[in-house]
Design a protein around this motif. Structure first.
Motif, PDB file in Angstrom:
ATOM      1  N   LYS A  62      48.569  -6.598 -15.200  1.00 22.00           N
ATOM      2  CA  LYS A  62      48.841  -8.201 -15.799  1.00 22.00           C
ATOM      3  C   LYS A  62      46.882  -8.545 -15.727  1.00 22.00           C
ATOM      4  O   LYS A  62      46.466  -8.150 -14.632  1.00 22.00           O
ATOM      5  N   LEU A  63      45.909  -9.822 -16.231  1.00 22.72           N
ATOM      6  CA  LEU A  63      45.365 -10.825 -16.732  1.00 22.72           C
ATOM      7  C   LEU A  63      45.520 -11.910 -15.341  1.00 22.72           C
ATOM      8  O   LEU A  63      46.252 -12.098 -16.001  1.00 22.72           O
ATOM      9  N   GLY A  64      44.967 -11.438 -13.708  1.00 22.15           N
ATOM     10  CA  GLY A  64      45.624 -12.538 -13.401  1.00 22.15           C
ATOM     11  C   GLY A  64      43.972 -13.696 -13.150  1.00 22.15           C
ATOM     12  O   GLY A  64      43.452 -14.680 -13.159  1.00 22.15           O
ATOM     13  N   CYS A  65      43.089 -13.478 -12.093  1.00 20.66           N
ATOM     14  CA  CYS A  65      41.665 -13.820 -11.984  1.00 20.66           C
ATOM     15  C   CYS A  65      41.180 -13.434 -13.203  1.00 20.66           C
ATOM     16  O   CYS A  65      39.647 -14.755 -13.450  1.00 20.66           O
ATOM     17  N   GLY A  66      41.253 -11.979 -13.358  1.00 24.49           N
ATOM     18  CA  GLY A  66      40.034 -12.051 -14.508  1.00 24.49           C
ATOM     19  C   GLY A  66      37.768 -11.821 -13.874  1.00 24.49           C
ATOM     20  O   GLY A  66      37.798 -11.497 -14.984  1.00 24.49           O
ATOM     21  N   GLU A  67      38.403 -11.574 -12.403  1.00 20.81           N
ATOM     22  CA  GLU A  67      37.383 -11.160 -12.078  1.00 20.81           C
ATOM     23  C   GLU A  67      37.555 -10.708 -10.220  1.00 20.81           C
ATOM     24  O   GLU A  67      36.517 -10.901  -9.812  1.00 20.81           O
ATOM     25  N   GLY A  68      38.254 -10.107 -10.809  1.00 17.10           N
ATOM     26  CA  GLY A  68      38.200  -8.859  -8.984  1.00 17.10           C
ATOM     27  C   GLY A  68      38.938  -9.293  -7.784  1.00 17.10           C
ATOM     28  O   GLY A  68      38.496  -8.829  -7.300  1.00 17.10           O
ATOM     29  N   GLY A  69      39.399 -10.472  -8.031  1.00 20.16           N
ATOM     30  CA  GLY A  69      39.638 -11.312  -6.733  1.00 20.16           C
ATOM     31  C   GLY A  69      41.175 -10.576  -6.629  1.00 20.16           C
ATOM     32  O   GLY A  69      41.544 -10.884  -5.705  1.00 20.16           O
ATOM     33  N   CYS A  70      42.171 -10.510  -7.254  1.00 18.01           N
ATOM     34  CA  CYS A  70      43.696 -10.698  -7.158  1.00 18.01           C
ATOM     35  C   CYS A  70      44.337  -9.256  -7.737  1.00 18.01           C
ATOM     36  O   CYS A  70      45.071  -9.178  -6.675  1.00 18.01           O
ATOM     37  N   GLY A  71      44.171  -8.224  -7.784  1.00 16.39           N
ATOM     38  CA  GLY A  71      44.490  -7.224  -7.822  1.00 16.39           C
ATOM     39  C   GLY A  71      45.336  -6.719  -9.432  1.00 16.39           C
ATOM     40  O   GLY A  71      45.884  -5.674  -9.039  1.00 16.39           O
ATOM     41  N   ALA A  72      45.564  -7.601  -9.828  1.00 13.63           N
ATOM     42  CA  ALA A  72      46.968  -7.981 -10.753  1.00 13.63           C
ATOM     43  C   ALA A  72      47.109  -6.612 -11.718  1.00 13.63           C
ATOM     44  O   ALA A  72      47.610  -5.840 -12.314  1.00 13.63           O
ATOM     45  N   CYS A  73      45.494  -6.550 -12.367  1.00  9.75           N
ATOM     46  CA  CYS A  73      45.032  -5.910 -13.425  1.00  9.75           C
ATOM     47  C   CYS A  73      44.650  -4.135 -12.768  1.00  9.75           C
ATOM     48  O   CYS A  73      43.710  -3.432 -13.373  1.00  9.75           O
ATOM     49  N   THR A  74      45.074  -4.015 -11.201  1.00  8.32           N
ATOM     50  CA  THR A  74      44.988  -2.128 -10.861  1.00  8.32           C
ATOM     51  C   THR A  74      45.859  -1.457 -11.725  1.00  8.32           C
ATOM     52  O   THR A  74      47.169  -1.525 -12.389  1.00  8.32           O
ATOM     53  N   VAL A  75      44.886  -0.680 -12.393  1.00  6.82           N
ATOM     54  CA  VAL A  75      45.040   0.481 -12.735  1.00  6.82           C
ATOM     55  C   VAL A  75      44.887   2.367 -11.752  1.00  6.82           C
ATOM     56  O   VAL A  75      43.967   1.696 -11.027  1.00  6.82           O
ATOM     57  N   MET A  76      44.736   3.297 -11.686  1.00  6.88           N
ATOM     58  CA  MET A  76      44.576   4.767 -11.242  1.00  6.88           C
ATOM     59  C   MET A  76      43.713   4.887 -12.571  1.00  6.88           C
ATOM     60  O   MET A  76      43.543   4.974 -13.521  1.00  6.88           O
ATOM     61  N   VAL A  77      42.349   5.435 -11.757  1.00  2.00           N
ATOM     62  CA  VAL A  77      41.557   6.330 -13.084  1.00  2.00           C
ATOM     63  C   VAL A  77      40.935   7.186 -12.200  1.00  2.00           C
ATOM     64  O   VAL A  77      40.563   7.210 -10.917  1.00  2.00           O
ATOM     65  N   SER A  78      41.470   8.991 -13.474  1.00  2.00           N
ATOM     66  CA  SER A  78      40.764  10.067 -12.719  1.00  2.00           C
ATOM     67  C   SER A  78      39.714  10.275 -13.419  1.00  2.00           C
ATOM     68  O   SER A  78      39.388  10.208 -14.475  1.00  2.00           O
ATOM     69  N   CYS A  79      39.163  11.414 -12.693  1.00  2.00           N
ATOM     70  CA  CYS A  79      37.463  11.751 -12.862  1.00  2.00           C
ATOM     71  C   CYS A  79      36.947  13.363 -12.818  1.00  2.00           C
ATOM     72  O   CYS A  79      38.391  13.078 -11.316  1.00  2.00           O
ATOM     73  N   TYR A  80      36.637  14.124 -13.698  1.00  2.00           N
ATOM     74  CA  TYR A  80      36.369  15.376 -13.507  1.00  2.00           C
ATOM     75  C   TYR A  80      35.269  15.834 -12.524  1.00  2.00           C
ATOM     76  O   TYR A  80      34.507  15.920 -12.747  1.00  2.00           O
ATOM     77  N   ASP A  81      35.713  15.870 -10.923  1.00  2.00           N
ATOM     78  CA  ASP A  81      34.216  16.663 -10.144  1.00  2.00           C
ATOM     79  C   ASP A  81      33.658  17.427 -10.234  1.00  2.00           C
ATOM     80  O   ASP A  81      34.375  18.986 -10.462  1.00  2.00           O
ATOM     81  N   GLN A  82      32.404  18.122 -11.494  1.00  2.00           N
ATOM     82  CA  GLN A  82      32.194  19.509 -11.884  1.00  2.00           C
ATOM     83  C   GLN A  82      32.084  20.164 -10.887  1.00  2.00           C
ATOM     84  O   GLN A  82      31.768  21.476 -10.451  1.00  2.00           O
ATOM     85  N   THR A  83      31.240  19.674  -9.675  1.00  2.00           N
ATOM     86  CA  THR A  83      31.312  20.161  -8.215  1.00  2.00           C
ATOM     87  C   THR A  83      31.813  20.785  -7.659  1.00  2.00           C
ATOM     88  O   THR A  83      32.268  22.112  -7.230  1.00  2.00           O
ATOM     89  N   THR A  84      33.172  20.437  -6.989  1.00  2.00           N
ATOM     90  CA  THR A  84      34.428  20.673  -6.558  1.00  2.00           C
ATOM     91  C   THR A  84      35.043  21.068  -7.781  1.00  2.00           C
ATOM     92  O   THR A  84      36.660  21.952  -7.153  1.00  2.00           O
ATOM     93  N   LYS A  85      35.116  21.153  -8.584  1.00  2.00           N
ATOM     94  CA  LYS A  85      35.781  21.730  -9.638  1.00  2.00           C
ATOM     95  C   LYS A  85      37.518  20.588  -9.336  1.00  2.00           C
ATOM     96  O   LYS A  85      38.623  21.875  -8.849  1.00  2.00           O
ATOM     97  N   LYS A  86      37.906  20.161  -9.297  1.00  2.00           N
ATOM     98  CA  LYS A  86      39.061  18.412  -8.035  1.00  2.00           C
ATOM     99  C   LYS A  86      38.688  17.058  -9.223  1.00  2.00           C
ATOM    100  O   LYS A  86      37.914  17.252  -9.287  1.00  2.00           O
ATOM    101  N   SER A  87      39.775  16.728  -9.916  1.00  2.00           N
ATOM    102  CA  SER A  87      40.459  15.228 -10.294  1.00  2.00           C
ATOM    103  C   SER A  87      40.001  14.881  -9.267  1.00  2.00           C
ATOM    104  O   SER A  87      40.566  14.962  -7.954  1.00  2.00           O
ATOM    105  N   GLN A  88      39.310  13.169  -9.251  1.00  2.00           N
ATOM    106  CA  GLN A  88      39.454  12.812  -8.192  1.00  2.00           C
ATOM    107  C   GLN A  88      40.372  11.305  -8.313  1.00  2.00           C
ATOM    108  O   GLN A  88      39.787  10.870 -10.099  1.00  2.00           O
ATOM    109  N   HIS A  89      40.887  10.239  -8.025  1.00  2.00           N
ATOM    110  CA  HIS A  89      41.505   9.289  -8.291  1.00  2.00           C
ATOM    111  C   HIS A  89      41.017   7.749  -7.317  1.00  2.00           C
ATOM    112  O   HIS A  89      41.051   8.161  -6.290  1.00  2.00           O
TER     113      HIS A  89
END
Ligand code: FES
Ligand code: FES
Length: 241
Positions: free
Chosen positions: A39-66
């Motif tokens: 959802k779009l609530g405030c559009g400026e980082g204040g309400c959390g309605a737009c929260t999603v999870m992002v995962s990226c891969y750490d090449q050093t530890t060889k693990k994904s981070q969330h």
């Protein structure tokens, strides 16, 4: 050549980002491609309605981070090479609710529902990034960026409390254990973290003397050796980038 493409994954689906979208935030992109659970609530980082999870891969530890992020603040191209999981990606009524969604529904933690996807994704990201069940304090901290105008927060915190480290003395029926002290799943007979739905009779004199507690089933094995079949894994292609 795939290395020239700007690739992201959204809920396990590979997407090539075309040129010319530098004006978009991740939230605008997600909603443009039809994922309107975020959802779009405030559009400026204040309400959390737009929260999603992002995962990226750490090449050093060889693990994904969330990480839980505010999609309204994230420039779309900054997510290149990452996997974005939205509320649609973790469960629904057709495929079955994720334990986080189920808990919130059963505990009346959702009223108008506008904040709900954000709360769900903050809790989900905490579980996926925790090796062990989080403490109640960690759960409350992880929800600090999510606002709710309806519930007063208490039902939400109560809903998610089952994901915290539990005090076994609260439960009349403890799970059986194998020789190594690992809990044994009553339904599969294998070591796991699940417990049966249990009647809690912790204190006869308590007004809460018979409270149904729904305990989550093996959610913390999501990033262990055995992936839950339903759970989205980190895309192997992105580990090479
Ligand atoms: Fe309010 Fe993103 S819409 S934090
Ligand atoms: Fe309405 Fe949270 S349920 S804002």
């Amino acid at each position: 050549d795939w290395s020239d493409e700007a690739v992201i994954y959204v809920n396990g689906v590979r997407r090539v980002l075309p040129d010319g979208l530098a004006h978009l935030t991740l939230l605008q992109y997600l909603r443009d491609i039809g994922l309107r659970g975020t959802k779009l609530g405030c559009g400026e980082g204040g309400c959390g309605a737009c929260t999603v999870m992002v995962s990226c891969y750490d090449q050093t530890t060889k693990k994904s981070q969330h990480y839980a992020i505010n999609a309204c603040l994230a420039p779309l191209y900054s997510l290149e090479g990452m996997h974005i999981i939205t509320v649609e990606g973790i469960g629904d009524r057709q495929r079955g609710l994720h334990p986080v969604q189920e808990r919130l529904a059963k505990a009346h933690g959702s009223q108008c529902g506008f904040c709900t996807p954000g709360f769900v994704m903050s809790m989900y990201a905490l579980l996926r990034s925790s090796k062990h069940p989080p403490t109640e304090e960690q759960i409350e901290d992880s929800l600090a960026g999510n606002l709710c105008r309806c519930t007063g927060y208490r039902p939400i915190i109560d809903a998610f409390r089952v994901f915290a480290k539990t005090d076994d003395s609260l439960y009349t029926a403890s799970p059986s254990e194998n020789a190594n002290g690992q809990a044994i799943c009553p339904s599969t007979g294998k070591p796991c973290s699940c417990r049966n739905e249990t009647d809690v009779n912790a204190n006869e004199s308590s007004t809460l003397s018979s409270v149904k507690v729904y305990l989550p089933c093996s959610y913390n094995e999501i990033d262990g050796n055995s992936y839950s079949e339903k759970e989205l894994i980190f895309p192997p292609e992105l580990q090479l980038r």
